[in-house]
Design a protein around this motif. Structure first.
Motif, PDB file in Angstrom:
ATOM      1  N   ASP A 153       6.820 -12.561  -5.175  1.00 39.56           N
ATOM      2  CA  ASP A 153       7.373 -11.225  -5.382  1.00 39.56           C
ATOM      3  C   ASP A 153       6.279 -10.302  -5.839  1.00 39.56           C
ATOM      4  N   ARG A 154       6.466  -9.111  -5.584  1.00 35.64           N
ATOM      5  CA  ARG A 154       5.466  -8.112  -5.970  1.00 35.64           C
ATOM      6  C   ARG A 154       5.598  -7.824  -7.444  1.00 35.64           C
ATOM      7  N   LYS A 155       4.463  -7.876  -8.174  1.00 28.63           N
ATOM      8  CA  LYS A 155       4.479  -7.632  -9.608  1.00 28.63           C
ATOM      9  C   LYS A 155       4.744  -6.173  -9.853  1.00 28.63           C
ATOM     10  N   PRO A 156       5.761  -6.003 -10.830  1.00 26.20           N
ATOM     11  CA  PRO A 156       6.035  -4.594 -11.140  1.00 26.20           C
ATOM     12  C   PRO A 156       4.893  -4.005 -11.942  1.00 26.20           C
ATOM     13  N   SER A 157       4.588  -2.843 -11.712  1.00 28.13           N
ATOM     14  CA  SER A 157       3.490  -2.183 -12.447  1.00 28.13           C
ATOM     15  C   SER A 157       4.007  -1.682 -13.770  1.00 28.13           C
ATOM     16  N   ARG A 158       3.125  -1.752 -14.704  1.00 27.04           N
ATOM     17  CA  ARG A 158       3.459  -1.303 -16.036  1.00 27.04           C
ATOM     18  C   ARG A 158       3.435   0.196 -16.096  1.00 27.04           C
ATOM     19  N   ASP A 159       4.363   0.597 -17.031  1.00 30.06           N
ATOM     20  CA  ASP A 159       4.377   2.030 -17.259  1.00 30.06           C
ATOM     21  C   ASP A 159       3.152   2.410 -18.053  1.00 30.06           C
ATOM     22  N   PRO A 207       2.700   1.157   5.034  1.00 30.62           N
ATOM     23  CA  PRO A 207       3.046   0.709   3.667  1.00 30.62           C
ATOM     24  C   PRO A 207       2.778  -0.776   3.488  1.00 30.62           C
ATOM     25  N   VAL A 208       3.053  -1.572   4.512  1.00 27.67           N
ATOM     26  CA  VAL A 208       2.812  -3.018   4.388  1.00 27.67           C
ATOM     27  C   VAL A 208       1.342  -3.280   4.186  1.00 27.67           C
ATOM     28  N   PRO A 240      -2.518  -9.367  -1.985  1.00 24.72           N
ATOM     29  CA  PRO A 240      -2.536 -10.157  -0.764  1.00 24.72           C
ATOM     30  C   PRO A 240      -1.411 -11.193  -0.695  1.00 24.72           C
ATOM     31  N   ASN A 241      -0.897 -11.759  -1.825  1.00 25.95           N
ATOM     32  CA  ASN A 241       0.135 -12.800  -1.794  1.00 25.95           C
ATOM     33  C   ASN A 241       1.537 -12.215  -1.870  1.00 25.95           C
ATOM     34  N   ALA A 242       1.636 -10.937  -1.583  1.00 23.86           N
ATOM     35  CA  ALA A 242       2.935 -10.294  -1.696  1.00 23.86           C
ATOM     36  C   ALA A 242       3.915 -10.827  -0.671  1.00 23.86           C
TER      37      ALA A 242
END
Length: 545
Positions: A532-538, A517-518, A526-528
């Motif tokens: 913070d990880r950007k939330p994905s849009r619905d 998963p990582v 790559p900058n996660a």
């Protein structure tokens, strides 16, 4: 004085009764003499070369083991060449004494048929009588040296044979057909005028039907071994023929049986079966071969073949060697007489048309038919005459030699080989040998230098192999291999190292599953690890148009 009485003499005219006794005695004696003489049979004379075992007053004459006479006297002839035997026969034997009656002495004998006459060892020899059927009376007989083969009136066939002196056939020899004895040789005699042997054969019934007009007779020598141009052959006869020989007969192959032979017919006795078979071809065409090659190994009787099929025989080698030859020949050839036998083609007994056959062969000569000598057996060197068509044959010219036609010839296989060898030798003589020898010397010098280098390399290799380091190399390699084997045994299944390696690999596999998963997150962002990880849009569904 009275007178005295006086005797009165009277003459007696009748016989006295006393004479009756001697008269009766004379009559009885005369009757006895007559009776004795009437019971005596005829007296005969027997002529013998040797009277061995014959005794006067003891030796009997028998027929069917019944006494029919007795020997009375044995003496020598006037010329001292024979023994004359006087014998008294019984009255019942008088009808047996005729021109066909035979006498012989029965005594122990050892012959081809076994031992006979053993019953005379104790009783002594006796003379056997074989009655004849002739009407001519006879009182003097020649005693046979051997018992007759068969009675004169026995059922069967009697024929005559004529043979050369070299054929060893004697009285009593068996006559066989395909190995089975069917008769005997009854009599053999030599004719000094014609220098030939004459034999009389008896073929017993019912085998007499086997003898026909086309039958051939030959001597059976027991073992016949032959090595000639046709190969090695061995023929073995019966046991009796092995001991004493004999005569055998048959009809040649592919020949008609012919009609039954008549009594007293005369045949020729051949030396062997092959000669008998060849003798059946009594119609032939004679030709002369003028051979330029050697004829060593070519003998009379050798086959004449056309593409492997025998059509004739060689008759004479050489034939009229000193006779003048045709002028067209450039060399002195060896004349050979051969016979072409047309009967071999169809085995006919009819008379052939010789003129038509000569004309047919002349046409074949024009198309290239030629004769040559070829080897039939490499072991013996035997040759035969081979007929074949030659494409490059010289034109045929009709020639004669000693009133016989000349069969055109060509050189044989050995002559061709000799010519090729001669041509090869001529070519070798024409070759320039010196340049070849120089090149060969240079090649040898180069080869010598190469061999020296090879020797140097071999010496270096020997030094390398003799070095102590090279000698210790196999021990080091063996030690390394043992260490490697010990290391591998530490990782064998069931060992401690194998268990630790298996556990490490399991933990490594679990770690890789956890890192997946990582790794996917880093692939997406790559900058996660920093942000913070950007939330994905619905996702928004598109409106209908």
């Amino acid at each position: 004085m009275s007178e005295s009485p006086r005797a009165e003499r009277r003459t007696q005219r009748s016989l006295s009764p006393i004479w009756i006794v001697p008269l009766v005695a004379v009559l009885i004696g005369s009757w006895m003499i007559y009776d004795n003489l009437s019971k005596l049979g005829p007296s005969i004379t027997l002529v013998m070369d040797n009277a061995e075992g014959i005794e006067a007053g003891k030796t009997l004459i028998k027929t069917r083991n019944v006494e029919v006479g007795r020997v009375e006297k044995v003496r020598l002839s006037d010329d001292l060449q024979h023994a004359l035997i006087t014998a008294r026969m019984s009255p019942q034997a008088e009808d047996m004494l005729n021109a066909e009656t035979r006498f012989w002495v029965v005594k122990p004998r050892i012959g081809r048929e076994g031992i006979s006459g053993l019953n005379t060892v104790l009783s002594g020899a006796y003379i056997q009588l074989l009655p004849g059927s002739s009407e001519q009376s006879k009182r003097r007989f020649q005693v046979l040296e051997q018992p007759p083969v068969a009675p004169p009136d026995a059922a069967g066939l009697r024929i005559n044979l004529i043979s050369q002196v070299g054929n060893a056939v004697s009285t009593g020899d068996p006559v066989s057909y395909q190995g089975y004895t069917v008769g005997r040789v009854e009599h053999s005699e030599f004719d000094p005028e014609k220098r030939e042997m004459r034999h009389r054969l008896y073929i017993q019934s019912p085998y007499d039907v086997l003898v026909t007009s086309t039958t051939r007779f030959w001597t059976s020598s027991g073992i016949d071994m032959r090595l000639d141009s046709q190969g090695f052959r061995v023929n073995v006869g019966s046991l009796e023929s092995l001991v004493g020989g004999g005569v055998t007969f048959g009809v040649p192959e592919n020949t008609a049986m012919g009609h039954k032979a008549k009594a007293g017919a005369t045949y020729m006795l051949f030396a062997d079966a092959e000669s008998a078979n060849e003798g059946s071809y009594d119609q032939y065409l004679e030709y002369v071969l003028l051979v330029d090659d050697t004829v060593r190994g070519l003998t009379p009787g050798a086959p004449v073949e056309y593409r492997g099929v025998r059509i004739g025989s060689v008759v004479s080698v050489p034939f009229h060697f000193t006779a003048p030859q045709p002028d067209s020949l450039s060399r002195f050839a060896i004349p050979v007489l051969i016979r072409i036998e047309p009967q071999r083609f169809d085995n006919t007994t009819e008379i052939i048309d010789t003129k038509a056959w000569y004309a047919r062969l002349d046409r074949m000569f024009g198309h290239g038919l030629r004769a040559s000598l070829k080897a039939g057996n490499l072991l013996t060197g035997a040759l035969f005459v081979d007929l074949n068509f030659q494409k490059e044959a010289e034109p045929y010219t009709s020639l004669t030699f000693v009133k016989r036609r000349v069969f055109p010839t060509t050189t044989g296989g050995f002559a061709q080989i000799e010519q090729k060898v001669s041509n090869l030798l001529d070519k070798l003589n024409n070759l320039e040998i010196e340049p070849v020898v120089d090149n060969l010397n240079q090649t040898l010098a180069s080869t010598h230098q190469t061999m020296e280098k090879v020797n140097q390399i071999a010496a270096s290799v020997d030094n390398l192999l003799d070095s102590p380091d090279t000698s210790a190399l196999p021990g080091n390699v063996n030690q390394t291999l043992r260490q490697l084997s010990d290391t591998l045994q530490g990782f064998a299944p069931g060992s401690e190292g194998y268990g630790e390696l298996t556990g490490t690999l399991s933990r490594l596999e679990q770690l890789m599953r956890e890192l997946q998963p990582v790794v996917r997150t880093l692939n997406d962002q790559p900058n996660a690890l920093i942000f913070d990880r950007k939330p994905s849009r619905d996702p928004q569904p598109k409106a209908a148009q």
